[in-house]
Write an enzyme that holds these catalytic residues in place. Structure first.
Site, PDB file in Angstrom:
ATOM      1  N   GLY A   1       0.820  -1.208   0.000  1.00  0.00           N
ATOM      2  CA  GLY A   1       0.000   0.000   0.000  1.00  0.00           C
ATOM      3  C   GLY A   1       0.851   1.255   0.000  1.00  0.00           C
ATOM      4  CG  ASP A   2       3.270   2.366   3.405  1.00  0.00           C
ATOM      5  OD1 ASP A   2       2.600   3.373   3.674  1.00  0.00           O
ATOM      6  OD2 ASP A   2       3.492   1.468   4.230  1.00  0.00           O
ATOM      7  CB  SER A   3       5.401   0.247  -2.503  1.00  0.00           C
ATOM      8  OG  SER A   3       6.300  -0.096  -1.462  1.00  0.00           O
TER       9      SER A   3
ATOM     10  CB  ALA B 255       5.747   5.733  -2.816  1.00  0.00           C
TER      11      ALA B 255
END
Length: 403
Positions: free
Chosen positions: A174-176, A179
């Site tokens: 999710g973070d990646s 980003a």
């Protein structure tokens, strides 16, 4: 001193100022740095980015995760909670093309570093804002981590085996994703700036980045009431396409669901009649008997070692692949031929193997120029070269906890 002239990527000449920490913001900065941008990372003077402490294995106290997510960046210590630290950030933003932040919405505004404040001194600035829920809406002020965004965006529900609770993918996807969408948005905003001369805000929410990859799950429910469920390694009604056991205790993925490919698989199995058997001859028939067919294939694969099985299936032009782990990646000839993994010199660890930069460019390739730097390694360099501060001024800022 860092030699930025060695950067040859397509973003060489661009400058990004990275604020924030952990994964969602820093991975965006990593992507831009990989492609040649000069990324100046602002870190708290006392502890730096928490990623410096993350990772199960820490040889000589060094975070291997940090060596990847911090690569190609210049580390500058700057206490954004102080007036002088905020002034440093403001002056660096005045010289930047892109600013990346992943604080909770409203934090930069409280520090006098919101987009309106910075655009007043640099109207060309593009601000990438990565957060759990976005900059607006009733949830915007909630603390939002990647795992929560994965759940809200719909990914967690469909990952895993139907017999287990919703699962994690094994990486901070999710973070990646947020980003990556942030980096994509920054590049689109740069193109727009070419036309208008003005920057803008790129608002990348984790849950929306996940939602963007959820294929047709929303219209499937809206139009028919169908909700996708967890299916483990299979794609329902598409067979054979699964992970199968091998004789030496391994696993191999076979994707032979197309009619012609299934007939080739049947010949590879020594059972060409299966390709003409009315139970399996068509896509629909194989889908209806998916479990039965998977069992037949698994009984065959379980009698052959992984390497030999690969050779047999490749010889019959059947799509096949091992389930790779890091040891497989480091040993694989295709990885090696394409330099998919590079060894990067490290001041304390000798060299660190890590994934190369992607995608590839024929004329201006990206590169891994150095691993994640020491905390504040470039503070003096940047404050002297970019802001014109003297060594005495920098020493004073450091002593007062502002830098």
């Amino acid at each position: 001193m860092t030699d930025r002239s060695t950067s040859t990527g397509p973003l060489a000449g661009l400058r990004a100022l990275e604020m924030g920490q952990l994964i969602a913001g820093p991975f965006c900065g990593q992507l831009l740095g990989d492609l040649g941008a000069d990324v100046i990372k602002l870190e708290d003077p006392t502890s730096g980015d928490p990623m410096r402490q993350w990772g199960r294995e820490r040889p000589q106290g060094q975070s291997l995760w940090w060596s990847v997510v911090g690569r190609n960046k210049r580390s500058v210590t700057c206490n954004l909670r102080t007036r002088e630290g905020q002034d440093i950030a403001r002056r660096l933003a005045e010289r930047a093309d892109i600013l990346i932040e992943n604080f909770r919405p409203g934090t930069l505004e409280r520090w006098g570093l919101g987009y309106d404040d910075l655009a007043a001194v640099n109207p060309r600035l593009i601000m990438v804002r990565v957060s759990g829920y976005g900059q607006t809406g009733p949830y915007s002020q909630r603390a939002g981590y990647g795992s929560i965004g994965e759940a809200m965006g719909g990914l967690r529900y469909v990952v895993g085996d139907p017999s287990t609770p919703p699962s994690r993918t094994g990486i901070s996807i999710g973070d990646s994703l947020a980003a990556t969408f942030g980096a994509l948005g920054a590049l689109a905003a740069l193109q727009e700036r070419q036309r208008t001369g003005r920057g803008q805000v790129v608002d990348s929410a984790i849950y929306e980045a996940v939602l963007a990859l959820m294929e047709s799950t929303v219209p499937e429910y809206q139009q028919t009431g169908y909700v996708r469920e967890r299916t483990g390694p299979i794609l329902p009604n598409v067979a054979p396409s699964n992970v199968y056991p091998t004789a030496d205790g391994g696993w191999i993925l076979i994707a032979a669901n197309q009619d012609t490919v299934f007939r080739r698989l049947a010949r590879a199995m020594g059972s060409p009649e299966l390709g003409e058997d009315e139970r399996f001859a068509t896509h629909t028939a194989r889908g209806e008997r998916q479990a039965e067919l998977d069992d037949l294939v698994a009984q065959w694969t379980a009698t052959i070692d992984t390497a030999e099985l690969e050779k047999i299936l490749e010889g019959h032009a059947v799509p096949v692949g091992k389930i790779f782990r890091a040891p497989d990646m480091l040993a694989d000839e295709h990885y090696r031929e394409r330099d998919a993994i590079v060894e990067v010199p490290h001041a304390k660890l000798g060299t660190v193997a890590m994934q190369n930069t992607f995608p590839r460019f024929s004329q201006t390739p990206g590169s891994v120029r150095w691993p994640g730097p020491e905390l504040g390694q470039h503070t003096v360099e940047v404050l002297r070269q970019e802001l014109g501060l003297t060594l005495d001024e920098i020493t004073r800022l450091q002593q007062e906890g502002a830098a």
